[in-house]
Design an enzyme around this catalytic site. Structure first.
Site, PDB file in Angstrom:
ATOM      1  N   HIS A 131      -0.789  -6.479  11.318  1.00 21.79           N
ATOM      2  CA  HIS A 131      -1.663  -7.557  10.836  1.00 21.79           C
ATOM      3  C   HIS A 131      -1.398  -8.892  11.526  1.00 21.79           C
ATOM      4  CE1 HIS A 131      -1.941  -5.311   6.688  1.00 21.79           C
ATOM      5  NE2 HIS A 131      -2.544  -4.658   7.656  1.00 21.79           N
ATOM      6  N   ASN A 183      -4.409  -6.624   3.154  1.00 14.75           N
ATOM      7  CA  ASN A 183      -4.875  -6.163   4.468  1.00 14.75           C
ATOM      8  C   ASN A 183      -6.039  -7.055   4.901  1.00 14.75           C
ATOM      9  OD1 ASN A 183      -4.134  -4.079   2.408  1.00 14.75           O
ATOM     10  ND2 ASN A 183      -3.624  -3.005   4.261  1.00 14.75           N
ATOM     11  N   GLU A 206       0.850  -1.185   0.000  1.00 15.01           N
ATOM     12  CA  GLU A 206       0.000   0.000   0.000  1.00 15.01           C
ATOM     13  C   GLU A 206       0.886   1.236   0.000  1.00 15.01           C
ATOM     14  OE1 GLU A 206      -1.480  -0.933   3.943  1.00 15.01           O
ATOM     15  OE2 GLU A 206      -1.015   1.113   4.577  1.00 15.01           O
TER      16      GLU A 206
END
Ligand code: FDA
Length: 507
Positions: A441, A479, A356
């Protein structure tokens, strides 16, 4: 000590927990949610519920004397972190020896602090990591259901191309294209229409005012505004805040008892509650759920838990890195905090990466392009019980990050070569170009089909379920919250249809 009973108890109020609470309530099951964090709905003296990243105060972090932001320095200077008063703030950094894990604390869990990116994983990768689930049903039914309930939307491409707030993304896109790489728009739960109104001065600024990891005051569709609002609207859900579940045991009649401490704003335990239930859903997040179950197995309160409990932990291959741009490639002093673009090189067979394009809103031009890379890393950690401290420790060694660093380096070396640019070494401490010592994460620890059956039912314990990111075996390639939500939807549908068809008691 007080004793209570609820037909169903859900521990935590993040993605998986919120899905469980809503679907249980809709099925007519009275449900008690235990959440260790606060309900974030009361403005402070400044009129705001949350503080901004640039001016953090006691609301920012979970019982800290100083903030611990992921980007610690600028030009090697410790200018980012600030002294704060300890308080049950919204972001926690759970520090294990070689890996720090950032998590949200409060009603809504990670949805309060995250970047809002709601990304669907490539079908081939979902099939690889969770081969036992019916991918067609996931993509036809549960991902669309999760997207709709979470309020996922995408940026208007025309606005994206013209606004100063995404100049940083457009520069990164140009540099990626020079290297022959593909970029994609990233769907979000931040309301882009609100963001456009922020830009035109018609709405109070949040994403355009540096708000993200310590919460957003406007614009973000966090779980308290979506799943949890709907759950409370049924009249069957009660959320107890400031309630940290410590232990779980099973009674001879097959019901479960959760022992939870209620703490005040100073962190002092003011009450210890025992809550009995017929059904117990664990949604305390990868670390929280694994901790409760590992402790229960090792202290003998649930001695029959499978050896797989505590295994299969991974950080989704997270690595952060930053590049220095040429003086003519300005990224802009104004940056939206919600990422809207990703570099998608997941199809690269040698080293797949989904990166990202992350904002770095400092209010001045700094020529930095920042990225959070998600890589394919086969390494896994183990959560082990430390009896002396009555705590669970993550056994993860720094060298286990090497596959992630190598993959990210291969992608960003390529971008640097194509644009004749270099890495920034001043942002992550220790003169490093790659920040591989923390993750946003955390995944795994109670993996689907190993510690549980194929629907999150904990092996050997009827009526006990896992419903959060701990079900995903360490990696999902993008994600993760959309997958966590969709998987919880899938599992709850089956559990309600089969296990609860005759009511709330375990059959
Ligand atoms: P989650 O962690 O959301 O919720 C667990 C809840 O349980 C918390 O509220 C916690 O306080 C509570 N709890 C824990 N232990 C407890 C106990 N013993 N008793 C009571 N309560 C307990 N993902 C993504 O897809 N897109 C993104 O843009 C981002 N960005 C991002 C940024 C930052 C800064 C972070 C920290 C994280 C992200 N993420 C993300 C990750 C995402 O937020 C994360 O994967 C999900 O929130 C995980 O959902 P879970 O349901 O597993 O638990």
């Amino acid at each position: 000590r007080s004793a209570d009973y609820a037909p169903a108890v859900v521990i935590g109020s993040g993605y998986g927990a919120s899905v469980a609470a809503l679907r249980l309530a809709e099925a007519g099951v009275d449900t008690l949610v235990l959440e260790m964090g606060r309900l974030w709905n009361t403005p402070g003296p400044d009129g705001k519920v949350f503080c901004s990243t640039g001016a953090p105060d006691h609301r920012s972090m979970w019982f800290r004397g100083r903030t611990e932001a992921p980007l610690a320095t600028f030009l090697w200077l410790d200018v980012v972190n600030k002294d704060i008063t300890p308080y049950p703030g919204v972001l926690d950094r759970v520090a294990h020896p070689d890996m720090a894990v950032y998590v949200g604390r409060g009603v809504g869990g990670g949805s309060l602090v995250n970047g809002g990116m709601a990304v669907t994983p490539p079908r081939s990768y979902l099939t690889e990591v969770l081969p036992q689930i019916d991918a067609a049903r996931m993509y036809d039914t549960y991902f669309p259901r999760a997207r709709a309930a979470l309020g996922v939307n995408t940026v208007d491409p025309a606005w994206f191309e013209s606004t100063k707030w995404y100049r940083f993304s457009r520069i990164s896109r140009r540099h990626a294209r020079h290297a022959g790489l593909r970029t994609v728009f990233v769907p979000s739960v931040y309301d882009f229409a609100h963001m456009e109104r922020e830009a035109s001065g018609q709405a109070p600024k949040s994403a355009l005012a540096g708000e993200v990891i310590y919460g957003n005051n406007h614009g973000k569709r966090s779980l308290d505004k979506t799943y949890l609002a709907a759950a409370l609207g049924t009249g069957r859900v009660v959320i107890a805040t400031g309630c940290r579940a410590r232990s779980i045991r099973r009674e001879p009649d097959g019901s479960y008892v959760v022992t939870a401490d209620r703490t005040d704003d100073s962190g002092r335990t003011v009450e210890t509650r025992e809550v009995g239930c017929a059904r117990l859903f664990l949604g305390a997040g990868s670390l929280g759920t694994a901790e409760l179950l590992v402790r229960a197995r090792e202290t003998g309160t649930l001695p029959g838990l499978d050896d797989e409990v505590g295994r299969g932990w991974g950080h989704n291959g997270n690595v952060m890195t930053a590049r220095a741009n040429h003086l003519w490639d300005t990224v802009g002093a104004c940056q939206a905090t919600m990422p809207a673009l990703g570099i998608d090189d997941w199809a690269n067979p040698a080293c797949p990466v989904f990166a990202e394009v992350a904002p770095l809103p400092m209010g001045f031009e700094h020529w930095i392009s920042l990225y959070l890379a998600i890589t394919r890393n086969p390494e896994r950690g183990v959560l082990r019980y430390d009896a002396a401290a009555d705590a669970v420790r993550l056994d993860w060694r720094r060298e286990q990050n090497q596959p992630s660093v190598s993959a990210a380096k291969s992608l960003f070396d390529r971008i640097n070569r194509a644009n004749v640019t270099i890495y920034r070494y001043d942002l992550f401490g220790g003169n490093r170009a790659f920040a591989d010592d923390f993750t946003y994460h955390p995944l795994g620890g109670c993996v689907l089909g190993r510690a549980t059956d194929d629907f999150g039912r904990v092996k050997g314990y009827p009526g006990l379920y896992v419903t959060d990111g701990s079900l995903i075996p360490g990696s999902i390639g993008v994600n993760p919250f959309l997958t966590i939500t969709a998987l919880a939807e899938r599992n709850m549908e089956r559990i309600l249809a089969v296990d609860l068809a005759g009511g709330a008691s375990p059959g």
